[in-house]
Design a protein around this motif. Structure first.
Motif, PDB file in Angstrom:
ATOM      1  N   MET A   1       0.743  -1.132  -0.208  1.00  5.88           N
ATOM      2  CA  MET A   1       0.118   0.300   0.086  1.00  5.88           C
ATOM      3  C   MET A   1       0.861   1.232   0.087  1.00  5.88           C
ATOM      4  SD  MET A   1      -3.444  -0.917   2.141  1.00  5.88           S
ATOM      5  CE  MET A   1      -4.030   0.719   1.457  1.00  5.88           C
ATOM      6  N   GLY A   2       1.752   1.255  -0.969  1.00  3.82           N
ATOM      7  CA  GLY A   2       2.793   2.512  -1.020  1.00  3.82           C
ATOM      8  C   GLY A   2       1.919   3.528  -1.719  1.00  3.82           C
TER       9      GLY A   2
ATOM     10  N   GLY B   1       4.577   4.513  10.759  1.00  8.03           N
ATOM     11  CA  GLY B   1       3.275   4.121  10.593  1.00  8.03           C
ATOM     12  C   GLY B   1       2.700   4.880   9.454  1.00  8.03           C
ATOM     13  N   PRO B   2       1.417   5.064   9.430  1.00 10.62           N
ATOM     14  CA  PRO B   2       0.836   5.702   8.214  1.00 10.62           C
ATOM     15  C   PRO B   2       1.085   6.924   7.771  1.00 10.62           C
ATOM     16  CG  PRO B   2      -0.771   5.932  10.255  1.00 10.62           C
ATOM     17  CD  PRO B   2       0.591   5.073  10.429  1.00 10.62           C
ATOM     18  N   ASN B   3       2.034   7.683   8.395  1.00 13.51           N
ATOM     19  CA  ASN B   3       2.569   9.066   8.133  1.00 13.51           C
ATOM     20  C   ASN B   3       3.809   8.921   7.510  1.00 13.51           C
ATOM     21  OD1 ASN B   3       0.483  10.375   9.376  1.00 13.51           O
ATOM     22  ND2 ASN B   3       1.473  10.370  11.337  1.00 13.51           N
ATOM     23  N   LEU B   4       3.829   9.209   6.125  1.00 13.33           N
ATOM     24  CA  LEU B   4       5.064   9.334   5.246  1.00 13.33           C
ATOM     25  C   LEU B   4       6.391   9.932   6.093  1.00 13.33           C
ATOM     26  CD1 LEU B   4       4.004   9.485   1.766  1.00 13.33           C
ATOM     27  CD2 LEU B   4       4.604   7.545   2.870  1.00 13.33           C
TER      28      LEU B   4
ATOM     29  N   SER C   1       7.757   4.783   2.548  1.00 14.75           N
ATOM     30  CA  SER C   1       8.480   5.421   3.708  1.00 14.75           C
ATOM     31  C   SER C   1       7.746   5.678   4.807  1.00 14.75           C
ATOM     32  CB  SER C   1       8.906   6.901   3.226  1.00 14.75           C
ATOM     33  OG  SER C   1       9.795   6.737   2.161  1.00 14.75           O
ATOM     34  N   TYR C   2       7.035   4.801   5.354  1.00 11.28           N
ATOM     35  CA  TYR C   2       6.268   4.899   6.696  1.00 11.28           C
ATOM     36  C   TYR C   2       6.475   3.487   7.377  1.00 11.28           C
ATOM     37  CZ  TYR C   2       3.335   1.916   3.511  1.00 11.28           C
ATOM     38  OH  TYR C   2       2.751   1.124   2.788  1.00 11.28           O
ATOM     39  N   PHE C   3       7.403   2.911   7.136  1.00 13.58           N
ATOM     40  CA  PHE C   3       7.788   1.566   7.960  1.00 13.58           C
ATOM     41  C   PHE C   3       8.151   1.786   9.275  1.00 13.58           C
ATOM     42  CE2 PHE C   3      11.639   2.584   5.935  1.00 13.58           C
ATOM     43  CZ  PHE C   3      12.477   2.182   6.581  1.00 13.58           C
TER      44      PHE C   3
END
Length: 152
Positions: free
Chosen positions: A1-2, A146-149, A141-143
């Motif tokens: 889900m990038g 969380g959900p915020n890049l 780039s949220y690994f």
């Protein structure tokens, strides 16, 4: 889900790319330096090199460029697919590639490297040119966050 991103973000930077080709014994990968010019990815090759030999037999290939900065939580992936062509040497393009990776000032280049590895005047020099038939970008780039890049 990038998330997608502008490929130029990676194409304008001196990152390593991975060139994937197909040979008689199966798939092969090679790390390459590249320049993006005229809507094509240009990668160094040699007339006697294995990547050039495989692409002459089967021009289908893939190229992956990744910017991975673990501490910052950045993970950008750019993928190209298509058929490559083998082009003649171009010393001006070679110089631009070296300026990109080594330094814009040629005086700072390591003479040993230029004379023994990156010989611009080598008659075996070739360019692998890939004008992509498909392009894929994926920003995950949220690994870490969380959900915020972690990257815009």
């Amino acid at each position: 889900m990038g998330h997608s991103f502008d490929p130029d973000v990676l194409l304008e930077r001196p990152l390593m790319a991975t060139l994937s080709t197909i040979g008689p014994s199966g798939p092969c990968n090679a790390p390459v330096w590249y320049v993006w010019e005229d809507n094509a990815l240009w990668m160094l090759g040699s007339d006697t090199g294995s990547s050039v030999r495989r692409l002459r037999e089967d021009p289908r290939c893939a190229v992956e460029i990744v910017d991975y900065q673990n501490a910052a939580g950045i993970l950008l992936h750019l993928g190209f697919r298509g058929s490559a062509s083998i082009e003649p040497s171009c010393p001006a393009r070679f110089r631009r590639l070296l300026s990109r990776y080594l330094d814009p000032e040629e005086a700072s280049w390591n003479p040993w490297f230029i004379e023994t590895v990156a010989r611009m005047d080598d008659p075996d020099n070739r360019w692998i040119r890939l004008a992509p038939e498909s392009t894929f970008t994926n920003n995950v780039s949220y690994f870490r966050s969380g959900p915020n890049l972690a990257w815009p």
